[in-house]
Design a protein around this motif. Structure first.
Motif, PDB file in Angstrom:
ATOM      1  N   ASP A 167     -40.260  -4.796   8.562  1.00 14.31           N
ATOM      2  CA  ASP A 167     -39.631  -6.115   8.600  1.00 14.31           C
ATOM      3  C   ASP A 167     -38.114  -6.013   8.496  1.00 14.31           C
ATOM      4  O   ASP A 167     -37.388  -6.807   9.111  1.00 14.31           O
ATOM      5  CB  ASP A 167     -40.190  -7.005   7.498  1.00 14.31           C
ATOM      6  CG  ASP A 167     -41.641  -7.411   7.759  1.00 14.31           C
ATOM      7  OD1 ASP A 167     -42.012  -7.540   8.943  1.00 14.31           O
ATOM      8  OD2 ASP A 167     -42.398  -7.588   6.786  1.00 14.31           O
ATOM      9  N   ALA A 168     -37.618  -5.044   7.722  1.00 14.32           N
ATOM     10  CA  ALA A 168     -36.163  -4.827   7.647  1.00 14.32           C
ATOM     11  C   ALA A 168     -35.632  -4.411   9.013  1.00 14.32           C
ATOM     12  O   ALA A 168     -34.542  -4.821   9.430  1.00 14.32           O
ATOM     13  CB  ALA A 168     -35.843  -3.770   6.596  1.00 14.32           C
ATOM     14  N   HIS A 169     -36.415  -3.602   9.719  1.00 13.81           N
ATOM     15  CA  HIS A 169     -36.033  -3.206  11.079  1.00 13.81           C
ATOM     16  C   HIS A 169     -35.918  -4.430  11.981  1.00 13.81           C
ATOM     17  O   HIS A 169     -34.951  -4.566  12.744  1.00 13.81           O
ATOM     18  CB  HIS A 169     -37.068  -2.235  11.651  1.00 13.81           C
ATOM     19  CG  HIS A 169     -37.001  -2.107  13.148  1.00 13.81           C
ATOM     20  ND1 HIS A 169     -37.670  -2.987  13.988  1.00 13.81           N
ATOM     21  CD2 HIS A 169     -36.337  -1.249  13.955  1.00 13.81           C
ATOM     22  CE1 HIS A 169     -37.425  -2.672  15.247  1.00 13.81           C
ATOM     23  NE2 HIS A 169     -36.620  -1.610  15.256  1.00 13.81           N
ATOM     24  N   ASP A 170     -36.889  -5.331  11.903  1.00 12.93           N
ATOM     25  CA  ASP A 170     -36.887  -6.495  12.789  1.00 12.93           C
ATOM     26  C   ASP A 170     -35.682  -7.397  12.519  1.00 12.93           C
ATOM     27  O   ASP A 170     -35.096  -7.968  13.447  1.00 12.93           O
ATOM     28  CB  ASP A 170     -38.186  -7.275  12.640  1.00 12.93           C
ATOM     29  CG  ASP A 170     -39.383  -6.504  13.175  1.00 12.93           C
ATOM     30  OD1 ASP A 170     -39.177  -5.448  13.809  1.00 12.93           O
ATOM     31  OD2 ASP A 170     -40.525  -6.944  12.954  1.00 12.93           O
ATOM     32  N   ARG A 171     -35.308  -7.531  11.239  1.00 11.35           N
ATOM     33  CA  ARG A 171     -34.113  -8.321  10.923  1.00 11.35           C
ATOM     34  C   ARG A 171     -32.859  -7.618  11.444  1.00 11.35           C
ATOM     35  O   ARG A 171     -31.927  -8.264  11.942  1.00 11.35           O
ATOM     36  CB  ARG A 171     -34.009  -8.545   9.412  1.00 11.35           C
ATOM     37  CG  ARG A 171     -35.100  -9.463   8.845  1.00 11.35           C
ATOM     38  CD  ARG A 171     -34.799  -9.852   7.416  1.00 11.35           C
ATOM     39  NE  ARG A 171     -34.777  -8.714   6.511  1.00 11.35           N
ATOM     40  CZ  ARG A 171     -35.845  -8.242   5.876  1.00 11.35           C
ATOM     41  NH1 ARG A 171     -37.040  -8.816   6.062  1.00 11.35           N
ATOM     42  NH2 ARG A 171     -35.744  -7.207   5.056  1.00 11.35           N
ATOM     43  N   ALA A 172     -32.857  -6.291  11.346  1.00 10.51           N
ATOM     44  CA  ALA A 172     -31.687  -5.527  11.788  1.00 10.51           C
ATOM     45  C   ALA A 172     -31.500  -5.610  13.296  1.00 10.51           C
ATOM     46  O   ALA A 172     -30.385  -5.833  13.787  1.00 10.51           O
ATOM     47  CB  ALA A 172     -31.813  -4.066  11.343  1.00 10.51           C
ATOM     48  N   VAL A 173     -32.577  -5.439  14.064  1.00  6.22           N
ATOM     49  CA  VAL A 173     -32.424  -5.476  15.526  1.00  6.22           C
ATOM     50  C   VAL A 173     -32.141  -6.893  16.007  1.00  6.22           C
ATOM     51  O   VAL A 173     -31.507  -7.076  17.060  1.00  6.22           O
ATOM     52  CB  VAL A 173     -33.651  -4.879  16.254  1.00  6.22           C
ATOM     53  CG1 VAL A 173     -33.767  -3.398  15.980  1.00  6.22           C
ATOM     54  CG2 VAL A 173     -34.928  -5.620  15.917  1.00  6.22           C
ATOM     55  N   ALA A 174     -32.591  -7.893  15.252  1.00  3.23           N
ATOM     56  CA  ALA A 174     -32.202  -9.262  15.596  1.00  3.23           C
ATOM     57  C   ALA A 174     -30.695  -9.407  15.529  1.00  3.23           C
ATOM     58  O   ALA A 174     -30.076 -10.061  16.383  1.00  3.23           O
ATOM     59  CB  ALA A 174     -32.880 -10.252  14.643  1.00  3.23           C
ATOM     60  N   LEU A 175     -30.087  -8.775  14.535  1.00  6.90           N
ATOM     61  CA  LEU A 175     -28.635  -8.860  14.338  1.00  6.90           C
ATOM     62  C   LEU A 175     -27.853  -8.045  15.363  1.00  6.90           C
ATOM     63  O   LEU A 175     -26.875  -8.529  15.935  1.00  6.90           O
ATOM     64  CB  LEU A 175     -28.285  -8.388  12.925  1.00  6.90           C
ATOM     65  CG  LEU A 175     -26.791  -8.273  12.601  1.00  6.90           C
ATOM     66  CD1 LEU A 175     -26.128  -9.648  12.651  1.00  6.90           C
ATOM     67  CD2 LEU A 175     -26.584  -7.624  11.237  1.00  6.90           C
ATOM     68  N   VAL A 176     -28.282  -6.816  15.609  1.00  2.00           N
ATOM     69  CA  VAL A 176     -27.454  -5.916  16.424  1.00  2.00           C
ATOM     70  C   VAL A 176     -27.881  -5.849  17.886  1.00  2.00           C
ATOM     71  O   VAL A 176     -27.176  -5.248  18.699  1.00  2.00           O
ATOM     72  CB  VAL A 176     -27.442  -4.485  15.831  1.00  2.00           C
ATOM     73  CG1 VAL A 176     -26.946  -4.501  14.400  1.00  2.00           C
ATOM     74  CG2 VAL A 176     -28.812  -3.817  15.920  1.00  2.00           C
ATOM     75  N   SER A 177     -29.016  -6.468  18.237  1.00  2.97           N
ATOM     76  CA  SER A 177     -29.491  -6.367  19.614  1.00  2.97           C
ATOM     77  C   SER A 177     -29.949  -7.705  20.193  1.00  2.97           C
ATOM     78  O   SER A 177     -29.443  -8.157  21.213  1.00  2.97           O
ATOM     79  CB  SER A 177     -30.641  -5.354  19.693  1.00  2.97           C
ATOM     80  OG  SER A 177     -31.179  -5.288  20.992  1.00  2.97           O
ATOM     81  N   HIS A 178     -30.914  -8.344  19.548  1.00  5.06           N
ATOM     82  CA  HIS A 178     -31.542  -9.514  20.149  1.00  5.06           C
ATOM     83  C   HIS A 178     -30.611 -10.727  20.192  1.00  5.06           C
ATOM     84  O   HIS A 178     -30.471 -11.381  21.238  1.00  5.06           O
ATOM     85  CB  HIS A 178     -32.829  -9.859  19.397  1.00  5.06           C
ATOM     86  CG  HIS A 178     -33.807  -8.723  19.357  1.00  5.06           C
ATOM     87  ND1 HIS A 178     -34.919  -8.715  18.529  1.00  5.06           N
ATOM     88  CD2 HIS A 178     -33.848  -7.549  20.039  1.00  5.06           C
ATOM     89  CE1 HIS A 178     -35.598  -7.589  18.711  1.00  5.06           C
ATOM     90  NE2 HIS A 178     -34.949  -6.865  19.614  1.00  5.06           N
ATOM     91  N   MET A 179     -29.977 -11.052  19.068  1.00  5.89           N
ATOM     92  CA  MET A 179     -29.039 -12.182  19.053  1.00  5.89           C
ATOM     93  C   MET A 179     -27.839 -11.933  19.967  1.00  5.89           C
ATOM     94  O   MET A 179     -27.477 -12.818  20.759  1.00  5.89           O
ATOM     95  CB  MET A 179     -28.596 -12.474  17.613  1.00  5.89           C
ATOM     96  CG  MET A 179     -27.582 -13.599  17.479  1.00  5.89           C
ATOM     97  SD  MET A 179     -25.865 -13.016  17.596  1.00  5.89           S
ATOM     98  CE  MET A 179     -25.708 -12.100  16.061  1.00  5.89           C
ATOM     99  N   PRO A 180     -27.205 -10.737  19.929  1.00 10.89           N
ATOM    100  CA  PRO A 180     -26.089 -10.500  20.863  1.00 10.89           C
ATOM    101  C   PRO A 180     -26.480 -10.641  22.321  1.00 10.89           C
ATOM    102  O   PRO A 180     -25.678 -11.085  23.139  1.00 10.89           O
ATOM    103  CB  PRO A 180     -25.664  -9.062  20.531  1.00 10.89           C
ATOM    104  CG  PRO A 180     -26.075  -8.862  19.124  1.00 10.89           C
ATOM    105  CD  PRO A 180     -27.346  -9.635  18.963  1.00 10.89           C
ATOM    106  N   HIS A 181     -27.729 -10.278  22.658  1.00 14.40           N
ATOM    107  CA  HIS A 181     -28.146 -10.406  24.056  1.00 14.40           C
ATOM    108  C   HIS A 181     -28.157 -11.867  24.487  1.00 14.40           C
ATOM    109  O   HIS A 181     -27.693 -12.205  25.587  1.00 14.40           O
ATOM    110  CB  HIS A 181     -29.528  -9.791  24.263  1.00 14.40           C
ATOM    111  CG  HIS A 181     -29.895  -9.708  25.705  1.00 14.40           C
ATOM    112  ND1 HIS A 181     -29.659  -8.593  26.468  1.00 14.40           N
ATOM    113  CD2 HIS A 181     -30.439 -10.630  26.542  1.00 14.40           C
ATOM    114  CE1 HIS A 181     -30.041  -8.824  27.714  1.00 14.40           C
ATOM    115  NE2 HIS A 181     -30.520 -10.049  27.786  1.00 14.40           N
ATOM    116  N   LEU A 182     -28.673 -12.730  23.640  1.00  9.00           N
ATOM    117  CA  LEU A 182     -28.700 -14.145  23.978  1.00  9.00           C
ATOM    118  C   LEU A 182     -27.287 -14.716  24.060  1.00  9.00           C
ATOM    119  O   LEU A 182     -26.980 -15.524  24.955  1.00  9.00           O
ATOM    120  CB  LEU A 182     -29.527 -14.921  22.947  1.00  9.00           C
ATOM    121  CG  LEU A 182     -31.042 -14.801  23.094  1.00  9.00           C
ATOM    122  CD1 LEU A 182     -31.738 -15.467  21.919  1.00  9.00           C
ATOM    123  CD2 LEU A 182     -31.511 -15.421  24.397  1.00  9.00           C
TER     124      LEU A 182
END
Length: 361
Positions: A167-182
């Motif tokens: 779950d920490a991974h999922d929060r981290a990739v949301a910050l550094v990958s998924h949100m920036p992509h949007l």
């Protein structure tokens, strides 16, 4: 590891298969589209023939929404001694597997932090993961043998293992990958109906911001559907910053001096917070970021120009830490920005001038 089965021969699966095959592992390839598996095999990633028996490691390279289903099928069929997936979301698939009542001792979720804007086996390369973080999310139930197989895979791919909670991974990739992509896509969307005269003014800044917006929408729908909560939370914070920034810019339009001062303070706050966040982005090889001097060289858009610059820098004994190219609008020319250590900048500038290069101050 002597044998592996890659289930899903897109960019990530085929790249992992290429890396393993290059290091002597016998790799079997399968995909819901047999033609993709045949393409990967033709590239040298392995064979599209089924293995005779259980392999050492099964690597599931399916979209996050399908990972649990594909893994459950592979585990029930006993296709391998160990199982991993390489999806960009970790918590959801594991919970789905738990809900199916499977023994998860032979499984570990992983995520190689590397990719490209292009997808499919033809975009794959054996060095895609080299030097990049590869997240492993073991639990107390994970067999040591499976963890070691996963670490061996990471080593063969020349990636850097990073152990995290799912779950920490999922929060981290949301910050550094998924949100920036949007956010990148939102900025790029502003260009869709922009006047041609405005678009022609695009420089390196807008190219940097919108580069990742070129990715395949279908793939990103799969990714975001598997991690919507953390991404939505971050975008909510971004939206709050946008609201404050809009208010500050409107205040700068006011004839009231106090309001203009308030607007200036608001803009300065977001810019300074941006500075503070940007300096936390790791530098080369994951080390602390370093400040480099830029030596800007004007070049013609002709074959061999970059090779000549790098050769001349090598003769001067200067290491190029990074490089960017900005192409001139409407001209067959460009500006090469060479990032070097501060003490090396005067040496490189003098050497390049001596060899006839035009240096921009």
């Amino acid at each position: 590891m002597r044998t592996a089965l890659v289930i899903g021969t897109g960019l990530i699966g085929t790249s992992a298969a290429l890396a393993l095959s290059q290091r002597g592992v016998v790799v079997h390839l399968t995909d819901h589209d047999p033609e993709r598996a045949r393409t990967a095999a033709a590239l040298g990633a392995g064979t599209d023939q089924a293995p005779d028996g259980p392999v050492d490691l099964a690597i599931v390279a399916a979209p996050p929404a399908h990972v649990a289903t594909v893994l459950a099928d592979a585990m029930r069929r006993g296709l391998a001694r160990g199982y991993i997936d390489v999806a960009s979301v970790k918590g959801g698939p594991r919970r789905e597997l738990e809900a199916l009542g499977l023994d998860l001792a032979p499984y570990i979720g992983t995520h190689p932090m590397s990719g490209r804007e292009k997808s499919g086996p033809l975009a794959a390369t054996g060095d895609l993961f080299e030097g990049r973080p590869w997240v492993l999310t073991p639990t107390r139930d994970t067999d040591t043998e499976v963890l070691n197989l996963a670490l061996e895979l990471v080593s063969h791919c020349r990636a850097v293992p990073v152990v995290m909670d799912a779950d920490a991974h999922d929060r981290a990739v949301a910050l550094v990958s998924h949100m920036p992509h949007l956010v990148s896509s939102m900025v790029a969307a502003r260009l869709q109906n922009a006047e041609e005269a405005a678009v022609r003014l695009c420089g390196q800044g807008i190219r940097d911001v919108t580069r990742i917006a070129a990715s395949e929408p279908g793939m990103w729908i799969d990714i975001l559907s598997a991690n919507p909560g953390p991404v939505a939370d971050l975008l909510s914070d971004v939206a709050a910053d946008l609201d404050e920034t809009v208010r500050a810019l409107r205040a700068l339009q006011s004839s009231d001096e106090d309001k203009r001062h308030e607007g200036t303070s608001g803009i300065e706050d977001i810019l300074r917070r941006g500075n503070a966040g940007q300096v936390r982005v790791p530098g080369k090889h994951g080390s602390a970021p370093r400040a480099y001097e830029v030596v800007a060289v004007l070049i013609d858009d002709q074959p061999g120009q970059l090779a000549r610059i790098f050769a001349d820098a090598g003769r001067a004994g200067v290491n190029i830490e990074d490089v960017r190219i900005e192409h001139a609008t409407g001209q067959q020319a460009g500006l090469v920005q060479l990032m070097v250590e501060p003490q090396a900048a005067p040496v490189l500038t003098a050497a390049l001038r001596e060899r006839g290069w035009a240096i921009r101050q």
